[in-house]
Design a protein around this motif. Sequence first.
Motif, mmCIF file in Angstrom:
data_model
loop_
_atom_site.group_PDB
_atom_site.id
_atom_site.type_symbol
_atom_site.label_atom_id
_atom_site.label_comp_id
_atom_site.label_asym_id
_atom_site.label_seq_id
_atom_site.Cartn_x
_atom_site.Cartn_y
_atom_site.Cartn_z
ATOM 1 N N THR A 1 107.148 21.527 28.700
ATOM 2 C CA THR A 1 106.916 22.839 29.297
ATOM 3 C C THR A 1 105.630 23.424 28.748
ATOM 4 O O THR A 1 105.144 23.026 27.685
ATOM 5 C CB THR A 1 108.072 23.796 28.979
ATOM 6 N N GLY A 2 105.090 24.389 29.480
ATOM 7 C CA GLY A 2 103.874 25.034 29.032
ATOM 8 C C GLY A 2 103.205 25.765 30.168
ATOM 9 O O GLY A 2 103.626 25.677 31.334
ATOM 10 N N PRO A 3 102.146 26.520 29.881
ATOM 11 C CA PRO A 3 101.415 27.224 30.945
ATOM 12 C C PRO A 3 100.705 26.245 31.865
ATOM 13 O O PRO A 3 100.356 25.126 31.463
ATOM 14 C CB PRO A 3 100.413 28.082 30.159
ATOM 15 N N ASP A 4 100.502 26.678 33.117
ATOM 16 C CA ASP A 4 99.872 25.797 34.109
ATOM 17 C C ASP A 4 98.497 25.323 33.667
ATOM 18 O O ASP A 4 98.058 24.223 34.028
ATOM 19 C CB ASP A 4 99.761 26.522 35.455
ATOM 20 N N SER A 5 97.791 26.153 32.891
ATOM 21 C CA SER A 5 96.433 25.790 32.475
ATOM 22 C C SER A 5 96.407 24.569 31.572
ATOM 23 O O SER A 5 95.371 23.927 31.415
ATOM 24 C CB SER A 5 95.769 26.974 31.759
ATOM 25 N N THR A 6 97.543 24.240 30.943
ATOM 26 C CA THR A 6 97.581 23.086 30.040
ATOM 27 C C THR A 6 98.276 21.873 30.675
ATOM 28 O O THR A 6 98.548 20.901 29.983
ATOM 29 C CB THR A 6 98.298 23.446 28.730
ATOM 30 N N LEU A 7 98.588 21.937 31.985
ATOM 31 C CA LEU A 7 99.217 20.807 32.664
ATOM 32 C C LEU A 7 98.309 19.587 32.586
ATOM 33 O O LEU A 7 97.124 19.644 32.920
ATOM 34 C CB LEU A 7 99.492 21.157 34.128
ATOM 35 N N ASP A 8 98.867 18.480 32.152
ATOM 36 C CA ASP A 8 98.103 17.237 32.062
ATOM 37 C C ASP A 8 98.124 16.579 33.435
ATOM 38 O O ASP A 8 98.960 15.723 33.729
ATOM 39 C CB ASP A 8 98.716 16.318 30.999
ATOM 40 N N PHE A 9 97.200 17.003 34.297
ATOM 41 C CA PHE A 9 97.222 16.538 35.679
ATOM 42 C C PHE A 9 96.921 15.046 35.771
ATOM 43 O O PHE A 9 97.482 14.338 36.615
ATOM 44 C CB PHE A 9 96.211 17.323 36.514
ATOM 45 N N GLU A 10 96.052 14.560 34.917
ATOM 46 C CA GLU A 10 95.730 13.126 34.951
ATOM 47 C C GLU A 10 96.977 12.292 34.683
ATOM 48 O O GLU A 10 97.229 11.300 35.369
ATOM 49 C CB GLU A 10 94.656 12.817 33.911
ATOM 50 N N ARG A 11 97.762 12.719 33.705
ATOM 51 C CA ARG A 11 99.004 12.017 33.389
ATOM 52 C C ARG A 11 99.977 12.095 34.565
ATOM 53 O O ARG A 11 100.617 11.109 34.933
ATOM 54 C CB ARG A 11 99.608 12.646 32.131
ATOM 55 N N LEU A 12 100.069 13.312 35.179
ATOM 56 C CA LEU A 12 100.960 13.496 36.320
ATOM 57 C C LEU A 12 100.541 12.618 37.495
ATOM 58 O O LEU A 12 101.370 11.980 38.149
ATOM 59 C CB LEU A 12 100.950 14.972 36.734
ATOM 60 N N PHE A 13 99.244 12.569 37.764
ATOM 61 C CA PHE A 13 98.752 11.774 38.886
ATOM 62 C C PHE A 13 99.022 10.284 38.665
ATOM 63 O O PHE A 13 99.420 9.564 39.584
ATOM 64 C CB PHE A 13 97.251 12.012 39.060
ATOM 65 N N LYS A 14 98.818 9.831 37.440
ATOM 66 C CA LYS A 14 99.056 8.412 37.163
ATOM 67 C C LYS A 14 100.528 8.044 37.363
ATOM 68 O O LYS A 14 100.832 6.979 37.897
ATOM 69 C CB LYS A 14 98.621 8.085 35.735
ATOM 70 N N LYS A 15 101.416 8.939 36.932
ATOM 71 C CA LYS A 15 102.840 8.666 37.128
ATOM 72 C C LYS A 15 103.188 8.619 38.615
ATOM 73 O O LYS A 15 103.936 7.754 39.074
ATOM 74 C CB LYS A 15 103.690 9.725 36.416
ATOM 75 N N GLY A 16 102.641 9.588 39.360
ATOM 76 C CA GLY A 16 102.904 9.605 40.797
ATOM 77 C C GLY A 16 102.334 8.387 41.497
ATOM 78 O O GLY A 16 102.978 7.802 42.385
ATOM 79 N N LEU A 17 101.124 7.995 41.115
ATOM 80 C CA LEU A 17 100.504 6.827 41.729
ATOM 81 C C LEU A 17 101.279 5.559 41.396
ATOM 82 O O LEU A 17 101.474 4.682 42.263
ATOM 83 C CB LEU A 17 99.061 6.704 41.253
ATOM 84 N N LYS A 18 101.745 5.468 40.168
ATOM 85 C CA LYS A 18 102.543 4.307 39.785
ATOM 86 C C LYS A 18 103.820 4.224 40.618
ATOM 87 O O LYS A 18 104.217 3.141 41.071
ATOM 88 C CB LYS A 18 102.880 4.394 38.292
ATOM 89 N N ARG A 19 104.464 5.392 40.834
ATOM 90 C CA ARG A 19 105.670 5.409 41.669
ATOM 91 C C ARG A 19 105.329 5.039 43.119
ATOM 92 O O ARG A 19 106.071 4.323 43.778
ATOM 93 C CB ARG A 19 106.316 6.798 41.626
#
Length: 436
Positions: free
Chosen positions: A136-154
């Motif tokens: 959890t955390g504020p939107d400004s600290t969202l690790d988008f690169e990590r999120l995108f990689k997980k989504g792309l892997k799926r």
Amino acid sequence: MGLQDDLERYQEVGEERREDLAEFIQYGDLGGSRPDSVRIPIKIVDLPGFEYDQRDQGGVGQGDGDTPEPGQPVGEPQPGDEDGDPGEEGGEHEYYEMDPEEFAQELDERLGLDLEPKGKQVAEEVEGDYTDITNTGPDSTLDFERLFKKGLKRKLAMDFDGEYVREALRVDGMGPQAVFEWARAKHLPVSRAWIDDAYASLPAAERTRWASIEEMEAEVEETDTATRIRREGIDHVPFRREDERYRYPEIVEEYEKNVVVVNIRDVSGSMREGKRELVERTFTPLDWYLTGKYDHAEFVYIAHDADAWRVDRDDFFGIRSGGGTKISSAYELAKEVLEEEYPWGDWNRYVFAAGDSENSSNDTEERVVPLMEEIPANLHAYVETQPSGNAINATHAEEIERSFADAGDVVVAYVSSPDDVVDAIYRVLSTEDNDE
């Protein structure tokens, strides 16, 4: 040119013309400096000028008649011709001042050293790089690169050639259940719901295009995921809430680089002026150097003859007694001071001792060596000062050197003249440098 330009030019000239650092340490006036400011003489070139001949003699230009007699004024005083005592303001321009940090840097360059101080005492806890991850955390600290990689892997794991599966649905007699089982056998990640929808959308006339699944497989080639992505691109990446991760800073403990230097000097009757001067020329630059290297430096000065006592810096180099010598008394006091005021866990420690190596019988072997072993320090150093060469009973330095021959934190240096001082300083500091 403005005042700042003049100041910078003055500093540049001072740097170019000041006395060589080694020459200053060996022969310069160290007493003109302060603990926080090192004053190094600048070599000034005197310009030629006129002065009166003090002899009462005639000569060309003497004149006669109405010419004033020698010593009489030749005109009314002009503005600025006021009386005053010459030299009242002092000659600040005759010295180049450097702080201990600059002195340490210059000495490193001069001697080829690279001592890196150790941090000891925790100064504060600060936020470091954003290297830790939380759910959890504020939107400004969202690790988008990590999120995108997980989504792309799926996305890649779920991808399949839809047209290839639709061709299987066009095989005569292959209904949704049969095609689903066939797809699973070929490890195609297609759901039964997708197959049902695709089958329902096929016109009845197309459901008998192929006589068998073998015929379809022989005629239709499956396209792999990489080829399809290169050809068609990716229209969406499936993100999920549970994939979200937020970066937060690592909490870092910043260590302040603290140092305490214990300076020990023999002040017994045998330590005459020449020996005392060599101690000062060796210890003073060491103090400046360590002050410049560490965030915070403190100094303890211990004088001893047969007994030891704590003194101020101003008294340390000049004091002299008429008693005998017992070096262990100084180490006993040093141990007491360090244990009470400077814990080893919080402070870097240097214990520097100097004298003419004359000591009471058996004191070095029986008391000094065990005490040095009991006092943890970055470095123990003993500097022998014997301007006239070794005395018959001056054996302390040799005994220390022999007892700690294999130790990396004990060093002995010999100084018989100012010419040896810089080499002694290098020997001491390079031992600590190599230990680092």
